[in-house]
Scaffold this motif. Structure first.
Motif, PDB file in Angstrom:
ATOM      1  N   LYS A 178       0.824  -1.208   0.000  1.00 14.35           N
ATOM      2  CA  LYS A 178       0.000   0.000   0.000  1.00 14.35           C
ATOM      3  C   LYS A 178       0.860   1.260   0.000  1.00 14.35           C
ATOM      4  O   LYS A 178       0.496   2.268  -0.618  1.00 14.35           O
ATOM      5  N   LEU A 181       1.893   1.739  -3.549  1.00 16.91           N
ATOM      6  CA  LEU A 181       0.769   2.209  -4.357  1.00 16.91           C
ATOM      7  C   LEU A 181       0.538   3.699  -4.145  1.00 16.91           C
ATOM      8  O   LEU A 181       0.343   4.458  -5.110  1.00 16.91           O
ATOM      9  N   HIS A 185       0.863   7.499  -6.577  1.00 15.60           N
ATOM     10  CA  HIS A 185      -0.335   8.322  -6.771  1.00 15.60           C
ATOM     11  C   HIS A 185      -0.215   9.662  -6.064  1.00 15.60           C
ATOM     12  O   HIS A 185      -1.145  10.126  -5.413  1.00 15.60           O
ATOM     13  N   ASN A 296      -8.410   4.449 -10.423  1.00 15.42           N
ATOM     14  CA  ASN A 296      -8.099   3.022 -10.512  1.00 15.42           C
ATOM     15  C   ASN A 296      -9.225   2.199  -9.914  1.00 15.42           C
ATOM     16  O   ASN A 296      -9.601   2.404  -8.764  1.00 15.42           O
ATOM     17  N   ASN A 298      -9.705  -1.141  -8.600  1.00 14.41           N
ATOM     18  CA  ASN A 298      -8.794  -2.212  -8.196  1.00 14.41           C
ATOM     19  C   ASN A 298      -9.477  -3.518  -7.852  1.00 14.41           C
ATOM     20  O   ASN A 298      -8.835  -4.563  -7.804  1.00 14.41           O
ATOM     21  N   GLN A 299     -10.786  -3.483  -7.574  1.00 15.62           N
ATOM     22  CA  GLN A 299     -11.540  -4.701  -7.287  1.00 15.62           C
ATOM     23  C   GLN A 299     -12.946  -4.561  -7.847  1.00 15.62           C
ATOM     24  O   GLN A 299     -13.521  -3.463  -7.827  1.00 15.62           O
ATOM     25  N   THR A 318      -8.803  -4.324   0.578  1.00 17.78           N
ATOM     26  CA  THR A 318      -8.989  -3.630  -0.691  1.00 17.78           C
ATOM     27  C   THR A 318      -8.083  -2.409  -0.770  1.00 17.78           C
ATOM     28  O   THR A 318      -7.662  -1.855   0.252  1.00 17.78           O
ATOM     29  N   THR A 319      -7.784  -1.982  -1.995  1.00 13.86           N
ATOM     30  CA  THR A 319      -7.078  -0.725  -2.225  1.00 13.86           C
ATOM     31  C   THR A 319      -7.859   0.063  -3.271  1.00 13.86           C
ATOM     32  O   THR A 319      -8.582  -0.509  -4.089  1.00 13.86           O
ATOM     33  N   GLY A 320      -7.702   1.375  -3.212  1.00 14.05           N
ATOM     34  CA  GLY A 320      -8.353   2.198  -4.224  1.00 14.05           C
ATOM     35  C   GLY A 320      -9.849   1.977  -4.226  1.00 14.05           C
ATOM     36  O   GLY A 320     -10.504   1.861  -3.198  1.00 14.05           O
ATOM     37  N   THR A 322     -13.477   0.106  -5.322  1.00  8.01           N
ATOM     38  CA  THR A 322     -14.127  -1.181  -5.529  1.00  8.01           C
ATOM     39  C   THR A 322     -15.505  -0.945  -6.153  1.00  8.01           C
ATOM     40  O   THR A 322     -16.244  -0.079  -5.687  1.00  8.01           O
TER      41      THR A 322
END
Length: 326
Positions: A178, A181, A185, A296, A298-299, A318-320, A322
């Motif tokens: 993370k 990531l 950004h 983004n 991401n999921q 999760t990141t970003g 969903t």
């Protein structure tokens, strides 16, 4: 009467209370349009309604605030919107549905060049970043800021946007992946709060001065340490509570740390009028279309598997952004 599918709960609790059910879909009423959703955004506010942190206005309740779709029918008295329009929203309960009726006061048109999936991924998070950076605290080239959950949905947008505004951008994240990531950004510095003391690192990065503003959506786990990162007369902007609500917050704590300011803003106060909503959304669309901020996804999860999505979100897996796909 026509039917559609939605995710509803009849009692508060964990992800297991979310049920994928058939619901009635009447024709749109006065001032409403009917939407076929393309994508639905997943946000922590959805969890807050499900677990009872925020009180649902009625039960059963279809949660979800953010989605995009195409207008399939128009109700009486509607102006400015037509069948076939691509639209998005971030302030109307009931987004966890395949189709729905919605008052046009919540809607903005999605401009050419932005997909419906991207729109659903960015409306709530992107407009949150907009008001935090432009209106809760006016960020500019002289600003040094700290943003918790830098690899989250709002965090990844805010990092890029703050960089575009010329700020020095410090973030926190909970794993090396993370951290990486977030650095990709817009963040100048990202602190792994699981292995580093973020107060000490902020003081090191700022030469002991502290930051002008802390944006904190974590809540209990980062309080009162967020206050300790601020320079005198700095601003603590608490806009969420993913780890639980803040307790035992006294005004004396602000005085003791140098006459600090504190606010608990919500997006819905900043887009309360149609003009405010339009201005906020247009600022977001402009910064995305300029390629200064990229969104983004991401999921993605099928809407009927929303329980799994909530579980992963709460576990910070999760990141970003969903998306839930009807």
């Amino acid at each position: 009467m026509a039917k559609t599918q939605a995710v509803a709960f009849t009692r508060n609790g964990g992800p297991e209370v979310l049920d994928y059910v058939d619901v009635d879909l009447p024709p749109p009423g006065a001032g409403e349009v009917q939407l076929k959703h393309a994508a639905i955004g997943l946000n922590f506010i959805d969890v807050y309604f499900r677990d009872g942190t925020y009180k649902a206005p009625h039960l059963p309740f279809v949660t979800g605030k953010e989605a995009s779709g195409t207008i399939t029918a128009v109700g009486p008295g509607v102006t400015g919107f037509a069948v076939g329009d691509r639209v998005a929203y971030a302030s109307a309960d009931g987004a966890y549905s395949v189709e729905r009726n919605i008052d046009t006061k919540h809607l903005v048109k999605v401009p050419d060049g932005i997909s419906l999936e991207t729109a659903a991924a960015m409306m709530l998070k992107g407009m949150t970043a907009e008001y935090l950076l432009n209106r809760t605290f006016k960020v500019g080239p002289e600003t040094v800021l700290l943003f918790h959950a830098a690899a989250g949905g709002v965090g990844l947008i805010a990092g890029q946007w703050a960089r575009a505004l010329g700020a020095t951008v410090i973030g926190t994240a909970g794993s090396d992946d993370k951290v990486k990531l977030a650095l990709e950004h817009g963040y100048d510095h990202v602190i792994n709060y699981r292995t580093e003391n973020f107060v000490e690192r902020v003081k090191e990065i700022t030469g002991g001065k502290g930051v002008d503003v802390v944006y904190d959506s974590i809540g209990r786990d980062t309080f009162p340490h967020s206050l300790d990162c601020l320079k005198p007369r700095g601003l603590f902007a608490s806009f969420g509570q993913s780890s639980g609500g803040i307790e035992n917050f006294t005004l004396a704590a602000l005085a003791q740390r140098g006459s600090l300011f504190a606010t608990r803003p919500t997006l819905f106060s900043y887009i309360a009028t149609p003009q405010e909503l339009k201005d906020c959304a247009n600022a977001l669309f402009a910064v995305v279309l300029s390629n200064k901020v990229r969104i983004n996804i991401n999921q993605t999860y099928p809407l009927r598997e929303v329980g799994r999505a909530h579980t992963d979100l709460e576990a910070r897996k999760t990141t970003g952004t969903t998306l839930l796909i009807p």
